[in-house]
Design a protein around this motif. Structure first.
Motif, PDB file in Angstrom:
ATOM      1  N   THR A   1      57.921 -46.685 -47.244  1.00 53.29           N
ATOM      2  CA  THR A   1      59.128 -47.191 -46.647  1.00 53.29           C
ATOM      3  C   THR A   1      59.208 -48.549 -46.208  1.00 53.29           C
ATOM      4  OG1 THR A   1      58.589 -46.574 -44.363  1.00 53.29           O
ATOM      5  CG2 THR A   1      59.285 -44.433 -45.641  1.00 53.29           C
TER       6      THR A   1
ATOM      7  N   LEU B   1      49.410 -49.862 -47.144  1.00 48.50           N
ATOM      8  CA  LEU B   1      48.749 -48.521 -47.670  1.00 48.50           C
ATOM      9  C   LEU B   1      50.343 -47.611 -47.752  1.00 48.50           C
ATOM     10  CD1 LEU B   1      45.464 -47.812 -45.610  1.00 48.50           C
ATOM     11  CD2 LEU B   1      46.253 -49.412 -47.672  1.00 48.50           C
ATOM     12  N   GLY B   2      49.945 -46.545 -48.798  1.00 51.51           N
ATOM     13  CA  GLY B   2      50.956 -45.934 -48.667  1.00 51.51           C
ATOM     14  C   GLY B   2      50.689 -44.476 -48.691  1.00 51.51           C
TER      15      GLY B   2
ATOM     16  N   ALA C   1      41.562 -43.042 -45.867  1.00 46.02           N
ATOM     17  CA  ALA C   1      42.669 -42.933 -46.629  1.00 46.02           C
ATOM     18  C   ALA C   1      42.341 -43.516 -47.863  1.00 46.02           C
ATOM     19  CB  ALA C   1      43.626 -44.044 -46.070  1.00 46.02           C
TER      20      ALA C   1
ATOM     21  N   ASP D   1      48.661 -52.427 -37.850  1.00 42.45           N
ATOM     22  CA  ASP D   1      49.666 -52.466 -36.662  1.00 42.45           C
ATOM     23  C   ASP D   1      50.568 -53.917 -36.782  1.00 42.45           C
ATOM     24  OD1 ASP D   1      49.107 -50.175 -36.015  1.00 42.45           O
ATOM     25  OD2 ASP D   1      47.877 -50.807 -34.142  1.00 42.45           O
TER      26      ASP D   1
ATOM     27  N   SER E   1      57.155 -41.570 -44.551  1.00 37.67           N
ATOM     28  CA  SER E   1      56.308 -41.616 -45.709  1.00 37.67           C
ATOM     29  C   SER E   1      55.539 -40.201 -45.665  1.00 37.67           C
ATOM     30  CB  SER E   1      55.369 -42.666 -45.851  1.00 37.67           C
ATOM     31  OG  SER E   1      55.925 -44.009 -45.632  1.00 37.67           O
ATOM     32  N   LYS E   2      55.027 -39.887 -44.697  1.00 35.14           N
ATOM     33  CA  LYS E   2      54.155 -38.573 -44.814  1.00 35.14           C
ATOM     34  C   LYS E   2      54.935 -37.481 -44.796  1.00 35.14           C
ATOM     35  CE  LYS E   2      52.932 -36.811 -40.633  1.00 35.14           C
ATOM     36  NZ  LYS E   2      52.354 -36.465 -39.237  1.00 35.14           N
TER      37      LYS E   2
ATOM     38  N   THR F   1      55.943 -42.419 -40.675  1.00 33.95           N
ATOM     39  CA  THR F   1      56.093 -40.655 -40.428  1.00 33.95           C
ATOM     40  C   THR F   1      56.914 -40.109 -41.697  1.00 33.95           C
ATOM     41  OG1 THR F   1      55.932 -41.109 -38.143  1.00 33.95           O
ATOM     42  CG2 THR F   1      56.723 -38.954 -38.651  1.00 33.95           C
TER      43      THR F   1
ATOM     44  N   ASN G   1      45.228 -56.532 -45.413  1.00 36.32           N
ATOM     45  CA  ASN G   1      46.193 -55.667 -44.722  1.00 36.32           C
ATOM     46  C   ASN G   1      45.729 -55.588 -43.191  1.00 36.32           C
ATOM     47  OD1 ASN G   1      46.034 -52.571 -43.386  1.00 36.32           O
ATOM     48  ND2 ASN G   1      47.795 -52.652 -44.633  1.00 36.32           N
TER      49      ASN G   1
ATOM     50  N   GLY H   1      57.599 -50.111 -44.512  1.00 37.70           N
ATOM     51  CA  GLY H   1      57.059 -50.350 -43.187  1.00 37.70           C
ATOM     52  C   GLY H   1      58.107 -49.589 -42.120  1.00 37.70           C
TER      53      GLY H   1
ATOM     54  N   SER I   1      59.090 -46.671 -41.587  1.00 36.74           N
ATOM     55  CA  SER I   1      58.590 -45.208 -40.946  1.00 36.74           C
ATOM     56  C   SER I   1      57.474 -44.603 -41.552  1.00 36.74           C
ATOM     57  CB  SER I   1      59.768 -44.359 -40.540  1.00 36.74           C
ATOM     58  OG  SER I   1      59.445 -43.108 -40.206  1.00 36.74           O
TER      59      SER I   1
ATOM     60  N   PRO J   1      52.535 -55.544 -39.477  1.00 32.98           N
ATOM     61  CA  PRO J   1      53.180 -55.733 -40.946  1.00 32.98           C
ATOM     62  C   PRO J   1      53.220 -57.187 -41.248  1.00 32.98           C
ATOM     63  CG  PRO J   1      54.104 -53.924 -39.981  1.00 32.98           C
ATOM     64  CD  PRO J   1      53.324 -54.677 -38.943  1.00 32.98           C
TER      65      PRO J   1
END
Ligand SMILES: C[C@@]1(CC(=O)O)C2=NC(=C\c3[nH]c(c(CCC(=O)O)c3CC(=O)O)Cc3[nH]c(c(CC(=O)O)c3CCC(=O)O)/C=C3\N/C(=C\2)[C@@H](CCC(=O)O)[C@]3(C)CC(=O)O)/[C@H]1CCC(=O)O
Ligand SMILES: NC(=O)c1ccc[n+]([C@@H]2O[C@H](COP(=O)([O-])OP(=O)(O)OC[C@H]3O[C@@H](n4cnc5c(N)ncnc54)[C@H](O)[C@@H]3O)[C@@H](O)[C@H]2O)c1
Length: 197
Positions: free
Chosen positions: A134, A119-120, A33, A110, A142-143, A140, A107, A136, A138, A112
């Motif tokens: 989002t 990371l975004g 990332a 798993d 974000s993706k 998914t 960071n 933290g 979701s 938060p």
């Protein structure tokens, strides 16, 4: 309505020192990332064991250094940012405390609650970069939002930025006048985007 209170920034990781602890799947995910956005990021990765895929990534990125051993306290000494990606939660808690005393932003994979930053998902079109969070809720989503924006934003957006930079450098006059002209010539861009939508 709940809101996202995170403050977004865009870091210059070429001139900061980043540490990743953990050489497994999550270590690889975090390293990938980082390098996707910042291919010349200065990253040190320490892992008791280090996956071959991470070794391959390091071979292609000379600014990435690998140390196949346990984490040591002094790994933190010259670091600005730390990402913890081992399978050992109590180790993460201990390193996070040490990092906090040194004011290093951390960071924790798993976890938060232990993170100073997340990371975004990232959309990049030349010089344009959009970061998605989002809060933290979701990753998914974000993706999915990244995928949506990646489709929606034209690939030639960088040409627009280049042209704007040229115009910006050419406009004479005081600051207020310059801002007025820049806003006038971009107003139609927003209208066109609305028509396309
Ligand atoms: C953006 C991205 C960057 C990256 O990390 O690479 C990212 N997660 C990505 C993907 C992803 N991660 C996970 C899934 C599986 C589906 C799911 O679980 O939902 C998927 C989706 C997939 O892979 O399809 C698992 C997961 N992630 C977190 C937890 C823990 C928890 O929420 O408690 C768990 C559960 C673990 C478990 O239960 O075991 C936490 C975080 N993940 C974040 C970022 C931060 C919040 C971002 C935000 O605010 O939106 C935050 C808070 C911390 C952080 O990591 O910084 C990257 C998108 C890359 C892209 O754009 O393609
Ligand atoms: N793999 C995933 O996609 C995923 C998804 C959700 C949650 N998780 C969780 O995230 C954590 C990490 O997952 P993973 O798949 O990367 O695990 P992994 O076993 O592949 O990697 C863990 C890494 O931590 C290293 N490590 C352990 N102790 C260390 C120490 N003292 N010093 C330095 N390195 C040390 C190991 O050598 C290894 O490289 C796990 O707790 C897992 O349950 C993983």
């Amino acid at each position: 309505m709940e809101r996202n209170n995170l403050f977004p920034v865009f870091l210059k990781l070429e001139s900061l020192d980043t540490l990743i602890v953990g050489g497994g799947n999550v270590g690889l995910e975090k390293l990938t990332a980082i390098l996707k956005s910042s291919p010349s990021a200065k990253v040190t990765l320490v892992g008791r064991t280090i996956q071959d895929a991470i070794k391959d990534v390091a071979k292609a990125h000379p600014t990435v250094k690998l140390y196949e051993r346990n984490f040591k306290l002094w790994d933190l000494w010259d670091k600005d940012i730390v990402l913890l990606a081992t399978d050992n939660r109590s180790l993460h808690e201990a390193i996070k405390k040490l990092a906090r005393t040194r004011r290093i932003l951390t960071n924790v994979a798993d976890t938060p609650d232990l993170c100073d930053f997340y990371l975004g998902s990232v959309v990049t079109k030349g010089n344009l970069k959009i970061g998605v969070s989002t809060n933290g809720k979701s990753p998914t989503i974000s993706k999915r939002i990244r995928e949506y924006l990646d489709e929606a934003i034209p690939d030639n957006t960088n040409e627009l930025l280049d042209n704007m930079q040229k115009i910006r450098d050419q406009i004479k006059g005081d600051f207020g006048q310059k801002v007025k002209v820049l806003n006038e010539i971009t107003a139609s861009w927003l209208e066109e985007a609305a028509v396309v939508k």
